[in-house]
Scaffold this active site. Sequence first.
Site, PDB file in Angstrom:
ATOM      1  N   LYS A 164      22.508   0.086 -40.586  1.00  0.00           N
ATOM      2  CA  LYS A 164      22.121   0.545 -41.934  1.00  0.00           C
ATOM      3  C   LYS A 164      23.500   1.304 -42.402  1.00  0.00           C
ATOM      4  O   LYS A 164      23.897   1.049 -43.661  1.00  0.00           O
ATOM      5  CB  LYS A 164      20.902   1.141 -41.808  1.00  0.00           C
ATOM      6  CG  LYS A 164      19.825   0.471 -41.447  1.00  0.00           C
ATOM      7  CD  LYS A 164      18.555   1.257 -41.374  1.00  0.00           C
ATOM      8  CE  LYS A 164      18.553   2.149 -40.014  1.00  0.00           C
ATOM      9  NZ  LYS A 164      18.283   1.236 -38.869  1.00  0.00           N
ATOM     10  N   ILE A 165      23.954   2.248 -41.606  1.00  0.00           N
ATOM     11  CA  ILE A 165      24.824   3.268 -42.247  1.00  0.00           C
ATOM     12  C   ILE A 165      26.479   2.408 -42.259  1.00  0.00           C
ATOM     13  O   ILE A 165      26.761   2.593 -43.318  1.00  0.00           O
ATOM     14  CB  ILE A 165      25.098   4.743 -41.404  1.00  0.00           C
ATOM     15  CG1 ILE A 165      23.700   5.320 -41.501  1.00  0.00           C
ATOM     16  CG2 ILE A 165      26.307   5.367 -41.816  1.00  0.00           C
ATOM     17  CD1 ILE A 165      23.599   6.510 -40.551  1.00  0.00           C
ATOM     18  N   ASP A 184      30.778  -4.450 -33.181  1.00  0.00           N
ATOM     19  CA  ASP A 184      29.272  -4.230 -33.002  1.00  0.00           C
ATOM     20  C   ASP A 184      29.085  -5.053 -31.615  1.00  0.00           C
ATOM     21  O   ASP A 184      29.530  -6.006 -31.528  1.00  0.00           O
ATOM     22  CB  ASP A 184      28.202  -4.676 -34.088  1.00  0.00           C
ATOM     23  CG  ASP A 184      27.067  -3.835 -34.074  1.00  0.00           C
ATOM     24  OD1 ASP A 184      26.364  -4.026 -32.962  1.00  0.00           O
ATOM     25  OD2 ASP A 184      26.798  -3.147 -34.986  1.00  0.00           O
ATOM     26  N   CYS A 215      27.947   3.919 -34.530  1.00  0.00           N
ATOM     27  CA  CYS A 215      26.984   3.214 -33.524  1.00  0.00           C
ATOM     28  C   CYS A 215      26.061   4.238 -32.726  1.00  0.00           C
ATOM     29  O   CYS A 215      26.466   5.691 -32.997  1.00  0.00           O
ATOM     30  CB  CYS A 215      27.879   2.661 -32.472  1.00  0.00           C
ATOM     31  SG  CYS A 215      28.956   3.645 -31.679  1.00  0.00           S
ATOM     32  N   THR A 242      30.607  10.597 -37.808  1.00  0.00           N
ATOM     33  CA  THR A 242      29.478  11.203 -38.485  1.00  0.00           C
ATOM     34  C   THR A 242      28.215  10.597 -37.588  1.00  0.00           C
ATOM     35  O   THR A 242      27.217  10.958 -38.095  1.00  0.00           O
ATOM     36  CB  THR A 242      29.457  10.845 -40.041  1.00  0.00           C
ATOM     37  OG1 THR A 242      29.316   9.341 -39.975  1.00  0.00           O
ATOM     38  CG2 THR A 242      30.235  11.312 -40.802  1.00  0.00           C
ATOM     39  N   SER A 243      28.504  10.059 -36.425  1.00  0.00           N
ATOM     40  CA  SER A 243      27.249   9.592 -35.848  1.00  0.00           C
ATOM     41  C   SER A 243      26.790  10.461 -34.404  1.00  0.00           C
ATOM     42  O   SER A 243      25.571  11.049 -34.738  1.00  0.00           O
ATOM     43  CB  SER A 243      27.784   8.109 -35.097  1.00  0.00           C
ATOM     44  OG  SER A 243      26.735   7.341 -34.699  1.00  0.00           O
ATOM     45  N   ARG A 244      27.135  10.485 -33.506  1.00  0.00           N
ATOM     46  CA  ARG A 244      27.095  11.586 -32.249  1.00  0.00           C
ATOM     47  C   ARG A 244      28.183  12.026 -31.587  1.00  0.00           C
ATOM     48  O   ARG A 244      29.041  11.534 -31.484  1.00  0.00           O
ATOM     49  CB  ARG A 244      26.031  10.827 -31.465  1.00  0.00           C
ATOM     50  CG  ARG A 244      24.538  10.652 -32.009  1.00  0.00           C
ATOM     51  CD  ARG A 244      23.948  12.008 -32.088  1.00  0.00           C
ATOM     52  NE  ARG A 244      22.409  11.845 -32.622  1.00  0.00           N
ATOM     53  CZ  ARG A 244      22.269  11.728 -34.152  1.00  0.00           C
ATOM     54  NH1 ARG A 244      22.916  11.884 -34.904  1.00  0.00           N
ATOM     55  NH2 ARG A 244      20.751  11.680 -34.490  1.00  0.00           N
ATOM     56  N   ASP A 268      31.519  15.194 -38.279  1.00  0.00           N
ATOM     57  CA  ASP A 268      30.438  16.096 -38.830  1.00  0.00           C
ATOM     58  C   ASP A 268      29.472  16.264 -37.341  1.00  0.00           C
ATOM     59  O   ASP A 268      28.211  16.505 -37.763  1.00  0.00           O
ATOM     60  CB  ASP A 268      29.265  14.980 -39.651  1.00  0.00           C
ATOM     61  CG  ASP A 268      28.468  15.695 -40.358  1.00  0.00           C
ATOM     62  OD1 ASP A 268      28.403  16.923 -40.924  1.00  0.00           O
ATOM     63  OD2 ASP A 268      27.038  15.143 -40.105  1.00  0.00           O
ATOM     64  N   GLU A 273      27.513  20.309 -29.846  1.00  0.00           N
ATOM     65  CA  GLU A 273      27.047  21.096 -31.151  1.00  0.00           C
ATOM     66  C   GLU A 273      25.856  21.791 -30.959  1.00  0.00           C
ATOM     67  O   GLU A 273      25.558  22.635 -31.672  1.00  0.00           O
ATOM     68  CB  GLU A 273      27.004  20.049 -32.249  1.00  0.00           C
ATOM     69  CG  GLU A 273      25.753  19.052 -32.011  1.00  0.00           C
ATOM     70  CD  GLU A 273      25.746  18.261 -33.173  1.00  0.00           C
ATOM     71  OE1 GLU A 273      26.671  17.642 -33.510  1.00  0.00           O
ATOM     72  OE2 GLU A 273      24.779  18.074 -33.841  1.00  0.00           O
ATOM     73  N   HIS A 305      26.996  18.889 -38.990  1.00  0.00           N
ATOM     74  CA  HIS A 305      25.934  17.767 -38.918  1.00  0.00           C
ATOM     75  C   HIS A 305      25.061  17.799 -40.313  1.00  0.00           C
ATOM     76  O   HIS A 305      23.767  18.068 -40.305  1.00  0.00           O
ATOM     77  CB  HIS A 305      24.923  18.235 -37.742  1.00  0.00           C
ATOM     78  CG  HIS A 305      24.259  16.875 -37.295  1.00  0.00           C
ATOM     79  ND1 HIS A 305      24.166  16.429 -35.895  1.00  0.00           N
ATOM     80  CD2 HIS A 305      23.677  15.849 -37.974  1.00  0.00           C
ATOM     81  CE1 HIS A 305      23.771  15.471 -35.960  1.00  0.00           C
ATOM     82  NE2 HIS A 305      23.429  14.699 -36.845  1.00  0.00           N
TER      83      HIS A 305
HETATM   84  P1  NAD Z   1      21.345   1.317 -36.805  1.00  0.00           P
HETATM   85  O1  NAD Z   1      20.597   1.263 -35.738  1.00  0.00           O
HETATM   86  O2  NAD Z   1      21.133   0.826 -38.115  1.00  0.00           O
HETATM   87  O3  NAD Z   1      22.972   0.784 -36.452  1.00  0.00           O
HETATM   88  C1  NAD Z   1      23.460   1.025 -35.221  1.00  0.00           C
HETATM   89  C2  NAD Z   1      24.656  -0.345 -34.972  1.00  0.00           C
HETATM   90  O4  NAD Z   1      25.176   0.234 -33.788  1.00  0.00           O
HETATM   91  C3  NAD Z   1      23.650  -1.432 -34.714  1.00  0.00           C
HETATM   92  O5  NAD Z   1      24.236  -2.591 -35.523  1.00  0.00           O
HETATM   93  C4  NAD Z   1      24.018  -1.660 -33.420  1.00  0.00           C
HETATM   94  O6  NAD Z   1      23.999  -2.999 -32.898  1.00  0.00           O
HETATM   95  C5  NAD Z   1      25.327  -1.082 -32.975  1.00  0.00           C
HETATM   96  N1  NAD Z   1      25.417  -1.082 -31.754  1.00  0.00           N
HETATM   97  C6  NAD Z   1      24.361  -0.637 -30.878  1.00  0.00           C
HETATM   98  N2  NAD Z   1      25.038  -0.461 -29.549  1.00  0.00           N
HETATM   99  C7  NAD Z   1      26.305  -0.572 -29.741  1.00  0.00           C
HETATM  100  C8  NAD Z   1      27.561  -0.440 -28.966  1.00  0.00           C
HETATM  101  N3  NAD Z   1      27.509  -0.217 -27.496  1.00  0.00           N
HETATM  102  N4  NAD Z   1      28.914  -0.474 -29.193  1.00  0.00           N
HETATM  103  C9  NAD Z   1      28.985  -0.989 -30.783  1.00  0.00           C
HETATM  104  N5  NAD Z   1      27.820  -1.062 -31.608  1.00  0.00           N
HETATM  105  C10 NAD Z   1      26.660  -0.850 -30.941  1.00  0.00           C
HETATM  106  O7  NAD Z   1      21.738   3.118 -37.013  1.00  0.00           O
HETATM  107  P2  NAD Z   1      22.260   3.881 -38.341  1.00  0.00           P
HETATM  108  O8  NAD Z   1      20.846   4.050 -39.183  1.00  0.00           O
HETATM  109  O9  NAD Z   1      23.144   2.927 -38.958  1.00  0.00           O
HETATM  110  O10 NAD Z   1      22.891   4.938 -37.958  1.00  0.00           O
HETATM  111  C11 NAD Z   1      24.002   5.024 -36.996  1.00  0.00           C
HETATM  112  C12 NAD Z   1      24.104   6.462 -36.337  1.00  0.00           C
HETATM  113  O11 NAD Z   1      24.158   7.427 -37.170  1.00  0.00           O
HETATM  114  C13 NAD Z   1      22.817   6.827 -35.371  1.00  0.00           C
HETATM  115  O12 NAD Z   1      22.801   6.344 -34.155  1.00  0.00           O
HETATM  116  C14 NAD Z   1      22.984   8.284 -35.512  1.00  0.00           C
HETATM  117  O13 NAD Z   1      23.407   8.558 -34.313  1.00  0.00           O
HETATM  118  C15 NAD Z   1      23.789   8.650 -36.638  1.00  0.00           C
HETATM  119  N6  NAD Z   1      23.377   9.439 -37.695  1.00  0.00           N
HETATM  120  C16 NAD Z   1      23.915  10.441 -37.898  1.00  0.00           C
HETATM  121  C17 NAD Z   1      23.419  11.299 -38.941  1.00  0.00           C
HETATM  122  C18 NAD Z   1      24.417  12.868 -39.441  1.00  0.00           C
HETATM  123  O14 NAD Z   1      23.665  13.447 -40.197  1.00  0.00           O
HETATM  124  N7  NAD Z   1      25.276  12.738 -39.148  1.00  0.00           N
HETATM  125  C19 NAD Z   1      22.277  10.962 -39.744  1.00  0.00           C
HETATM  126  C20 NAD Z   1      21.679   9.889 -39.422  1.00  0.00           C
HETATM  127  C21 NAD Z   1      22.207   8.829 -38.222  1.00  0.00           C
END
Ligand code: NAD
Length: 341
Positions: A164-165, A184, A215, A242-244, A268, A273, A305
């Site tokens: 999604k992001i 991906d 991811c 900005t993921s983890r 982020d 953290e 974050h």
């Molecule tokens: P999502 O589930 O919609 O998308 C994640 C994508 O990663 C999917 O397309 C999936 O196929 C892919 N993926 C899974 N395993 C993988 C791998 N081993 N290698 C490569 N790609 C892989 O999630 P999203 O809503 O887009 O969110 C992504 C990440 O953003 C979340 O996991 C979360 O950790 C992080 N996030 C951060 C914040 C923030 O405030 N900083 C807020 C929301 C989410």
Amino acid sequence: MMKEEPEKAPIKVAVFSSKKWVLDSFSEVNKDFNFELSYFESRMYEKTVPLAKGFDAICVFVNDSLQAPVIEMLKENGVKLIALRCAGFNNVDVKKAYEKGIGVVRVPAYSPYAVAEHTLGLILSLNRKFHKAYSRVRDGNFALDGLLGFDLNEKTVGVIGTGKIGQIFINLVKGFNCKVLAYDKFPNKKLEEDGLEYVGLQELYANSDVISLHCPLNHETYHIINDYAISSMKDNVMIVNTSRGKLIDSVAVINGLKSGKVGYLGLDVYEEEEKLFFEDLSETVIQDDQFVRLQTFPNVLITSHQAFFTREAVNNIAQTTFSNIKEYLETGKSENELINA
Ligand code: NAD
């Protein structure tokens, strides 16, 4: 005479890691749900589990730690549901929770726009150095030395994770006329048909000027950005996370910054953290030497974050969290249960 229905006891919810913004948004949205809410400022971890005694559900966030021993204690304390008010669930032992008969729900999407837009903000700030320019001009320093940036136009942006992001972020950088290379584990056919170029990780590393992580954190993606990955990247690469936090090996990225291989780093999220973010530690001596080292680099920009933190996202978080709790406790299931994740 009609028998009166006995009044239902309100659902009791303990909200952990509560800050003012949580209290404000949750209390407002609760007007439609009438839960009995108790707010705890502390994080949920082994020491704070006793606070959960007697609650039907606990509501937790990204830095609460719910590993097996905590789950065992939640069970003993009678908790029926763990309601994550975030999307990521790497901080919860979901398997253990289900073994113990505790449900786990989350908010799968509250505003992917918020995170994607913040990512773009980090890129623009790192490149054009708004944070430095702001202080300089306020100090009456109007010199441009040290503020030189580059055109994003026609640069290659590598996107790891096209969920999604990632997808929204891709659209944003396409607006800057960037070329996108995507990786991906499960490439999205529709995006591919629409022209998105999926490549292997090595190809993405070798050809990207900017690399952005979208991811999830799991055993495959832990330290995905390590010494080897960094050595495969272009010189002066920009890395944005900005993921983890644990997607990046901090020691490796520090070495990359010291050698000049990594030209820009936007974070982020950070590996450790939990001990830092969301708290005002301005009067405290920070003990995390790696974090402090990262802050010394002129080409590193860290936010704590906050990528998710928009009005729209916060409202969606509260609405979905409460709907999840109501649905699960009334029916024993929820569309946002992690069993379906
Ligand atoms: P999502 O589930 O919609 O998308 C994640 C994508 O990663 C999917 O397309 C999936 O196929 C892919 N993926 C899974 N395993 C993988 C791998 N081993 N290698 C490569 N790609 C892989 O999630 P999203 O809503 O887009 O969110 C992504 C990440 O953003 C979340 O996991 C979360 O950790 C992080 N996030 C951060 C914040 C923030 O405030 N900083 C807020 C929301 C989410």
